[in-house]
Design a protein around this motif. Structure first.
Motif, PDB file in Angstrom:
ATOM      1  N   GLY A   6       0.815  -1.212   0.000  1.00 54.21           N
ATOM      2  CA  GLY A   6       0.000   0.000   0.000  1.00 54.21           C
ATOM      3  C   GLY A   6       0.844   1.253   0.000  1.00 54.21           C
ATOM      4  O   GLY A   6       2.039   1.223  -0.283  1.00 54.21           O
ATOM      5  N   TYR A  39      -6.483  -5.336  -0.753  1.00 58.61           N
ATOM      6  CA  TYR A  39      -6.640  -3.887  -0.643  1.00 58.61           C
ATOM      7  C   TYR A  39      -8.090  -3.559  -0.348  1.00 58.61           C
ATOM      8  O   TYR A  39      -8.988  -4.370  -0.571  1.00 58.61           O
ATOM      9  CB  TYR A  39      -6.167  -3.194  -1.928  1.00 58.61           C
ATOM     10  N   ARG A  62      -3.403  -0.059   3.106  1.00 56.18           N
ATOM     11  CA  ARG A  62      -4.069  -0.784   2.014  1.00 56.18           C
ATOM     12  C   ARG A  62      -5.445  -0.217   1.670  1.00 56.18           C
ATOM     13  O   ARG A  62      -6.180  -0.835   0.905  1.00 56.18           O
ATOM     14  CB  ARG A  62      -4.183  -2.259   2.377  1.00 56.18           C
TER      15      ARG A  62
END
Length: 183
Positions: A6, A39, A62
């Motif tokens: 991320g 995610y 994320r």
């Protein structure tokens, strides 16, 4: 210990000093988020036994929009604040020093539901059944939400707990990850 993926990927995180907390290894953390994500498109997270805050910070990195971090250890709270500052997520976080059961009751009064609840209690102090009851009583899990429990390998969690149904269970060394969703 680092952020795996991320926007904060690669940033190192501090561990809580001493031996009172057991940090989730990067391998287990990566496996956990590969199972539930990897995610997110917004949402709220609750990191109930936050320790260093690594799991909640990973969720923010994320894509979670906010996270509440709870731990009763004073050093853990200081470490969470330091890690949030380092990763730039202070404005997306609330941090509370409190017992897990009292924290759930306090959060429950706020009429909030979480898309992700992370439970990584000290292995010797498992109260998962009680916690599941409070999550149900206060409707803390959003309809499409996920609860992830990190436990010792020998801990057997129920297949169902109120409206929660065990979706998946994976073992990594002496650690077990159990994922629950609403039925």
């Amino acid at each position: 210990m680092r952020v795996i993926a991320g926007e904060a990927r690669g940033l190192q995180l501090k561990a809580v000093p001493g031996k009172t907390t057991r940090p989730t290894t990067d391998k287990v953390k990566e496996a956990m988020f590969n199972i539930i994500g990897p995610y997110f498109d917004g949402g709220k997270a609750l990191d109930l036994y936050a320790g260093s805050g690594a799991l909640g910070i990973e969720a923010l990195s994320r894509g979670m929009e906010s996270c509440i971090f709870v731990d009763q250890n004073k050093q853990a709270i200081a470490t969470i604040h330091a890690n949030l500052s380092h990763t730039g997520y202070t404005d997306k976080a609330e941090v509370y020093r409190n017992d897990s059961l009292r924290a759930l009751k306090a959060v429950g009064k706020r009429d909030v539901a979480f898309e992700l609840i992370l439970l990584d209690p000290p292995y010797a102090k498992q109260q998962i059944a009680t916690i599941f009851g409070l999550i149900d009583d206060y409707h803390l899990l959003a309809p499409a939400g996920v609860t992830v429990c990190e436990t010792a390998l020998h801990i057997q969690l129920p297949d169902t707990a109120g409206p929660l149904i065990k979706e998946r269970e994976e073992c990594y060394g002496d650690t077990k990850l159990t994922v629950y969703k609403k039925g």
